[in-house]
Design an enzyme around this catalytic site. Structure first.
Site, PDB file in Angstrom:
ATOM      1  N   THR A   1       1.826  -1.630  -1.165  1.00 39.54           N
ATOM      2  CA  THR A   1       2.353  -2.978  -1.251  1.00 39.54           C
ATOM      3  C   THR A   1       1.822  -3.631  -2.512  1.00 39.54           C
ATOM      4  O   THR A   1       1.003  -3.071  -3.239  1.00 39.54           O
ATOM      5  CB  THR A   1       1.923  -3.806  -0.023  1.00 39.54           C
ATOM      6  OG1 THR A   1       0.505  -4.025  -0.098  1.00 39.54           O
ATOM      7  CG2 THR A   1       2.248  -3.080   1.275  1.00 39.54           C
TER       8      THR A   1
ATOM      9  N   SER B   1      -0.231  -5.907  -2.602  1.00 37.19           N
ATOM     10  CA  SER B   1      -1.624  -6.316  -2.413  1.00 37.19           C
ATOM     11  C   SER B   1      -2.562  -5.146  -2.184  1.00 37.19           C
ATOM     12  O   SER B   1      -3.775  -5.320  -2.200  1.00 37.19           O
ATOM     13  CB  SER B   1      -1.729  -7.269  -1.214  1.00 37.19           C
ATOM     14  OG  SER B   1      -1.307  -6.628  -0.033  1.00 37.19           O
ATOM     15  N   CYS B   2      -2.033  -3.956  -1.971  1.00 42.78           N
ATOM     16  CA  CYS B   2      -2.878  -2.815  -1.613  1.00 42.78           C
ATOM     17  C   CYS B   2      -2.542  -1.620  -2.476  1.00 42.78           C
ATOM     18  O   CYS B   2      -1.402  -1.167  -2.494  1.00 42.78           O
ATOM     19  CB  CYS B   2      -2.691  -2.453  -0.140  1.00 42.78           C
ATOM     20  SG  CYS B   2      -3.571  -0.954   0.339  1.00 42.78           S
ATOM     21  N   GLY B   3      -3.544  -1.105  -3.185  1.00 47.27           N
ATOM     22  CA  GLY B   3      -3.315   0.031  -4.062  1.00 47.27           C
ATOM     23  C   GLY B   3      -3.613   1.370  -3.438  1.00 47.27           C
ATOM     24  O   GLY B   3      -3.350   2.403  -4.034  1.00 47.27           O
TER      25      GLY B   3
ATOM     26  N   CYS C   1      -2.886   1.939   0.101  1.00 44.69           N
ATOM     27  CA  CYS C   1      -2.226   2.014   1.400  1.00 44.69           C
ATOM     28  C   CYS C   1      -1.515   3.353   1.544  1.00 44.69           C
ATOM     29  O   CYS C   1      -0.992   3.909   0.587  1.00 44.69           O
ATOM     30  CB  CYS C   1      -1.207   0.887   1.548  1.00 44.69           C
ATOM     31  SG  CYS C   1      -1.911  -0.763   1.417  1.00 44.69           S
TER      32      CYS C   1
END
Length: 288
Positions: free
Chosen positions: A122, A124-126, A128
């Site tokens: 996402t 916001s998340c590298g 995930c």
């Protein structure tokens, strides 16, 4: 290609102006675009490239993003490992070119397709979608512990303003992260913006890969948000000896920076900063 920003009508509410009868008004607003980018990787030949990752990103510098992602995930080592990389048509109408097709050079191993290498990230998340702890960790080819970089604290304190002044996308939307590569003299070499802070870093590193600048010894990376584990890992993979952030680091970021011999700076705001690891690279002038 898709646009980095878009316009949308909004209802603007100002409670302080409500007493004058102008508490709400309809007006256009500029938003940062967030769209999926699919990265396909494989050997040359029809049907050889398979989807490896989908990341939610702001369109622009997509080839840099894909190449930077492959480098920081340890799937390539240099631009010589890539035969071609090109934007391809997706299934959308109208065409948004939300696919990057990467052909690996002969002899470069194709990425595995087991669950530990099926990425969905996402904005916001590298990290995930990684299936195991082992899949999260990658090892850098570049030793940074002995890098002699030295930066005066007074100069470091000026860099957030220099980064902010170059953030054109943030000026229009207020919704984009930035990553900037600086020289020890404070020169901004390259800046990239994205809704995902990890994407902004990958875009900077991908640019460096394609420009044959790796390792980025003697440089520092400044990010507009917090210093997370994945950003520290990406900086290490590119051979950067110093990562600075205007916000907080995490415990894993500090532990990884210490392990790598990197300097990690957080809360870089105004004339104050916290140096979590590698303080020998930050010089402080003593008053006469």
């Amino acid at each position: 290609m898709g646009r980095a920003t878009d316009r949308r009508g909004v209802l603007r509410i100002d409670l302080d102006a409500a007493t004058t009868g102008r508490g709400s008004v309809r007006r256009p607003d500029t938003l940062a675009v967030e769209e999926p980018l699919e990265i396909r990787v494989g050997a040359a030949g029809p049907g050889r490239r398979r989807p490896l990752a989908v990341t939610m990103r702001t369109p622009g510098d997509d080839l840099d993003l894909a190449i930077g992602f492959l480098l920081t995930e340890g799937l390539i080592r240099s631009t010589d490992d890539v035969l071609t990389a090109q934007l391809c048509a997706g299934a959308e109408t109208p065409n948004t070119y939300n696919v990057v097709d990467v052909v690996l050079a002969p002899g470069v191993p194709e990425p595995t397709t087991d669950p530990s290498r099926n990425f969905y990230t996402t904005s916001s998340c590298g990290v995930c979608g990684k299936a195991s702890i082992d899949a999260v960790r990658t090892r850098s080819l570049f030793p940074v512990a002995a890098d002699p970089l030295s930066v005066p604290a007074t100069l470091l304190a000026e860099l957030p303003d220099r980064l902010r002044a170059a953030q054109r996308g943030f000026d229009r939307t207020g919704g984009l992260h930035a990553a900037g590569l600086f020289t020890p003299d404070g020169e901004l070499v390259v800046l990239r913006e994205d809704v995902g802070r990890h994407n902004a870093v990958d875009k900077v590193i991908g640019w460096a890969v394609r420009e044959r600048r790796l390792p980025l010894a003697g440089h520092l990376l400044l990010v507009s948000g917090r210093a997370s584990f994945e950003l520290t890992q990406k900086a290490w993979m590119a051979g950067l000896p110093l990562l600075a952030a205007v916000s907080a680091p995490s415990t894993l970021a500090a532990e990884l920076a210490d392990e790598a011999g990197m300097t990690l700076v957080g809360f870089l705001r105004g004339r104050t900063m916290n140096v979590y690891t590698g303080p020998h690279r930050i010089t402080v002038e003593q008053p006469a």
